[in-house]
Design an enzyme around this catalytic site. Structure first.
Site, PDB file in Angstrom:
ATOM      1  N   ASP A 199       0.869  -1.168   0.000  1.00 36.01           N
ATOM      2  CA  ASP A 199       0.000   0.000   0.000  1.00 36.01           C
ATOM      3  C   ASP A 199       0.907   1.219   0.000  1.00 36.01           C
ATOM      4  O   ASP A 199       1.851   1.294   0.776  1.00 36.01           O
ATOM      5  CB  ASP A 199      -0.893  -0.002   1.244  1.00 36.01           C
ATOM      6  CG  ASP A 199      -1.794   1.214   1.290  1.00 36.01           C
ATOM      7  OD1 ASP A 199      -2.466   1.488   0.297  1.00 36.01           O
ATOM      8  OD2 ASP A 199      -1.799   1.903   2.331  1.00 36.01           O
TER       9      ASP A 199
ATOM     10  N   ASP B 246      -1.267  -0.141   6.460  1.00 36.93           N
ATOM     11  CA  ASP B 246      -1.428   0.431   7.792  1.00 36.93           C
ATOM     12  C   ASP B 246      -2.818   1.007   8.035  1.00 36.93           C
ATOM     13  O   ASP B 246      -3.105   1.480   9.124  1.00 36.93           O
ATOM     14  CB  ASP B 246      -0.378   1.522   8.041  1.00 36.93           C
ATOM     15  CG  ASP B 246      -0.542   2.701   7.091  1.00 36.93           C
ATOM     16  OD1 ASP B 246      -1.332   2.599   6.134  1.00 36.93           O
ATOM     17  OD2 ASP B 246       0.129   3.734   7.302  1.00 36.93           O
TER      18      ASP B 246
ATOM     19  N   THR C 117       0.545   4.588   0.741  1.00 34.64           N
ATOM     20  CA  THR C 117       0.560   5.481   1.897  1.00 34.64           C
ATOM     21  C   THR C 117       0.990   4.720   3.141  1.00 34.64           C
ATOM     22  O   THR C 117       0.423   3.685   3.475  1.00 34.64           O
ATOM     23  CB  THR C 117      -0.832   6.092   2.128  1.00 34.64           C
ATOM     24  OG1 THR C 117      -1.267   6.713   0.916  1.00 34.64           O
ATOM     25  CG2 THR C 117      -0.785   7.120   3.238  1.00 34.64           C
TER      26      THR C 117
END
Length: 838
Positions: free
Chosen positions: A336, A594, A338
């Site tokens: 991912d 996250d 970000t």
């Protein structure tokens, strides 16, 4: 839809479905809080005295959050094993019927068990200390104040606050809901988030994907729905691993082979042969003990435990131990963007008004939007930082007179928190002059129709790796309606710059060198994500795909996943489907993330890796948590897994070669009705020099080979021919020696010659396994050879181990047979390597 309003001072005023807050310092009548109206009780939470009462009654969330086995369990698991029982019985027998040197194998087992206990205890200490660091701290209201406490401190009736990414830790009933959306897919399998309203139940194990609120705990401890599941999932475990299950399979087969062979050997040595009883017992035990690969389980546990300690020093919490092994098998890593390639924070570089919008008015809208969300995501936080409440001009210092922000009188009448599925957030206001306005802030290519000329301008910004949000005015209506964006008027572009992680480029380079494919999966614009990945040197970053154009057929999706490296505008459910598509092609997939939008994919991936700063939900489902939030730690985890698996595969071949030749020797002895050639002391010496000591060093050595599947088959392909060759060569030497020697002491001389052949053959197996050679590997093999030579030349060691080479003809014959066996070993290993792959 939950409504909220801001008074002139900017404080929240209660909306229709949000309970009023009570002043923490206000005096309350001395009544039980459960007798209070729900709104008052939920606002203040329990008092300290009420909490104490509930703890005294045992109404506390006492489910232990354990990351490791207890010390008692560690001792029990290492001591009370099937093979320890067998060897223990044989050891006791030998202590009564033979000299102490024939009982050395028992002391070795005691030492091995002690090493296993100590190493696993070290791993336990590391895991427990890291688990405390990474433990989620839910926020509860007590005495009218919000406070973070440990999960096990929650009591019945506690009011627990919820925000995006928070995990519901106990069962309860919703007390407050502000567009609260809860994902219960990990419990029910239902993929769509559920909108929760006051009075609705929430179950432990679910998590918040959007909005916020609070709930009252109605079931705590082991009564909670997912409590037992959560406890089991967080335990230190050595199961569900191909390595461990493979070894268990091998041990099962060994047991089946060992029992009938041992019975035959006992009958042969004690009944058929009319020898000295104690000597027959000793030689029978000498035939049974080496069949047991007792050190294999120990070394596997030690290698895993030391891996945990090594990773712990790098602030990496391994929540499920086989994750070390699993990540070593990974050939695709899904990232991912970000929080992985970029840091969580962002900076606004520019705000571009569109369609003649007034710049000061745009700043006012952004400032009010920032004030409307109590739990902003990273993008909205950047807006809040640039246009804080009370600031007239915002980031650039320019503003019109009267540009006072939300606290100047913009009242929030409706709010829509950001959702990964929607790709936008929004709010409706009553402005200072009494007019109403509604706004959406989110992905331009979601809010604008295809072909809109503004998209060309945005595309140019995306190609520079910038993130662009669109501020659009929408007609009044329900903000969360599916058609909320229809008829919107583009008002401004908010351009954000993402902060690249300084270590991301090196990590991507490492994966490329290790032939691990990297796929960047993000909810952002695909072109923008590709530009960021390109800056970091990701191979194939130019191959981008908008997930809205992703085929839904699993096979076609798998093809698209293999052909492209960067994917944008991906929904949480699509992330999950992408992982499944890759797995359907035989890939071992790791997923890092996250945010709450990563939870489903993390759960379904072969290995889920979460950042320590990530949401509580991601940390709960991930097998590995990088507590230092450093993506650069991931190569260390991969390397540790490869070291463990590669080395255990090597040493397993050593142990199982011994098992094969021991079983075959016993069968040959039974079939030919001769004395078993070895006493326990001989095989203890051989096992120590050719297996035990070198295996310990080889198991902990660096190893960068990618782990291969089919552990049992790979090991047995080499162990079976090696064991057969070693047994055949040894028994041939023994039979030749029986014809060569005669008279008193003949059996000892025959045993010495057979021991020499078996040692040299086993040493050649060790020399093959130790490749590729380094200085310390050569030194290790040489040291083992020197140790055996010392036993042969030092008189008291000769007597201790009953090893003395008689004459020159037979010893040199033994050497010659061993040389022929070594040549056969080389041929068979190369044949297996060519036919089945190394």
């Amino acid at each position: 839809m939950t409504q909220r309003a801001l008074d002139s001072s900017g404080e929240q005023t209660p909306g229709p479905s949000r309970p009023a807050m009570i002043d923490a310092g206000a005096e309350l009548d001395p009544v039980h809080p459960m007798d209070l109206p729900p709104s008052a009780h939920d606002a203040t939470g329990l008092t300290t005295a009420e909490v104490a009462e509930r703890v005294a009654r045992g109404e506390v969330n006492d489910v232990p959050v354990r990351s490791s086995r207890s010390v008692t369990e560690i001792v029990r698991a290492n001591v009370f094993t099937r093979f320890n029982l067998i060897i223990g019985v044989l050891w006791v027998i030998m202590l009564f019927v033979a000299p102490i040197q024939d009982s050395l194998f028992g002391f070795v087992i005691v030492a091995n068990t002690g090493i296993g206990i100590i190493q696993e205890w070290r791993a336990k200490k590391t895991l427990d200390s890291l688990a405390v660091i990474g433990e989620a701290k839910p926020t509860v209201r007590r005495d009218g104040k919000a406070a973070e406490i440990s999960t096990h401190e929650i009591v019945l009736g506690d009011v627990v606050e919820l925000g995006p990414g928070d995990k519901v830790v106990v069962d309860g009933t919703v007390a407050e809901a502000d567009s609260l959306e809860v994902d219960e897919s990990l419990l029910t399998g239902e993929a769509d988030p559920v909108l929760k309203r006051p009075g609705d139940p929430v179950m432990s194990g679910s998590f918040v994907v959007a909005g916020g609120g609070a709930f009252t705990a109605t079931k705590v401890g082991r009564e909670a729905y997912a409590a037992q599941l959560a406890e089991e999932a967080s335990r230190f475990t050595l199961v569900h691993s191909e390595l461990r299950s493979g070894i268990s399979t091998i041990l099962k087969y060994v047991t089946w082979m060992m029992v009938p062979t041992a019975i035959g050997l006992i009958i042969s040595q004690l009944v058929v042969k009319d020898n000295n009883f104690k000597d027959s017992v000793a030689r029978t035990v000498g035939g049974i003990v080496p069949m047991i690969p007792e050190g294999l389980v120990l070394l596997t546990s030690v290698a895993f435990a030391i891996g945990v300690v090594r990773l712990g020093r790098k602030q990496c919490l391994v929540q499920e131990l086989p994750a070390i092994e699993g990540l070593a098998r990974v050939d695709v890593v899904c990232l991912d963007k970000t929080g992985t390639l970029t840091e969580g924070g962002m900076d606004i570089t520019e705000v571009r008004p569109l369609n003649g919008s007034d710049e000061a008015y745009v700043h006012q809208v952004l400032r009010s939007l920032g004030s409307s969300d109590p739990r902003p995501n990273a993008s909205l936080q950047a807006i809040i930082d640039a246009y804080p409440a009370g600031d007239k001009g915002g980031k650039d210092g320019k503003g019109a007179e009267g540009d006072q922000g939300a606290e100047a009188g913009w009242a929030v009448t409706d709010a829509l928190p950001f959702s990964s599925a929607r790709k936008y957030s929004g709010a409706a206001f009553t402005e200072t002059d009494g007019t109403s306005s509604a706004w959406l802030l989110g992905a331009p290519d979601v809010l604008l129709p295809e072909g809109d000329p503004t998209l060309d301008e945005i595309e140019h910004l995306n190609q520079q790796g910038l993130r662009v949000l669109l501020l659009a005015r929408v007609p009044s209506g329900e903000l969360d309606a599916p058609d909320a964006a229809e008829g919107d008027v583009p008002t401004a572009l908010v351009v954000l710059e993402q902060r690249l992680r300084p270590d991301a480029a090196e990590t991507l380079k490492y994966f490329a060198q290790q032939n691990v494919a990297t796929k960047v999966i993000s909810g952002d614009n695909a072109v923008s994500v590709g530009a960021v990945a390109g800056k970091l040197g990701l191979a194939g970053a130019e191959n981008t795909l908008d997930a809205r154009k992703m085929p839904t057929d699993p096979d076609d999706m798998a093809t698209a996943m293999e052909q492209n490296a960067v994917f944008g505008r991906v929904t949480p459910q699509q992330k999950r489907d992408m992982v499944a598509a890759l797995q359907s092609r035989g890939h071992t997939v790791a997923m890092t993330g996250d945010g709450v939008n990563d939870v489903l994919a993390l759960k379904d991936a072969d290995i889920g890796v979460s950042m320590g700063s990530g949401s509580e939900a991601t940390r709960a489902v991930a097998q590995i948590v990088l507590l230092n939030n450093s993506f650069a730690t991931l190569p260390s985890v991969v390397a540790e897994g490869r070291r463990v698996i590669g080395n255990i595969t090597r040493v397993a071949t050593l142990f199982l070669t011994k098992t094969v030749y021991s079983v075959l020797l016993a069968i040959l002895v039974v079939c030919t009705q001769v004395e078993y050639p070895f006493l326990p002391r001989h095989l203890t010496l051989l096992s120590t020099l050719t297996i035990g000591v070198p295996a310990f060093f080889l198991a902990l050595a660096p190893n960068k080979e990618r782990a291969q599947p089919h552990f049992v088959r790979r090991v047995m392909r080499y162990a079976i021919p090696s064991g057969v060759i070693a047994a055949t060569a040894t028994f041939t030497t023994y039979l030749v020696a029986r014809h060569h020697y005669a008279g008193p002491g003949a059996l000892e001389a025959e045993t010495s010659a057979a021991t020499l052949t078996l040692f040299l053959t086993s040493m050649w197996v060790l020399a093959i396994i130790a490749r590729p050679y380094t200085w310390w590997r050569i030194a290790l093999v040489a040291a083992m050879g020197l140790g055996f030579l010392i036993v042969l030349v030092v008189p008291w060691l000769q007597d201790f181990f009953a090893l003395k080479l008689v004459g020159t003809t037979m010893p040199w014959t033994a050497v010659g047979i061993a040389v022929a066996a070594a040549a056969l070993l080389e041929f068979s290993w190369r044949l297996v390597g060519r036919r089945f792959g190394a």
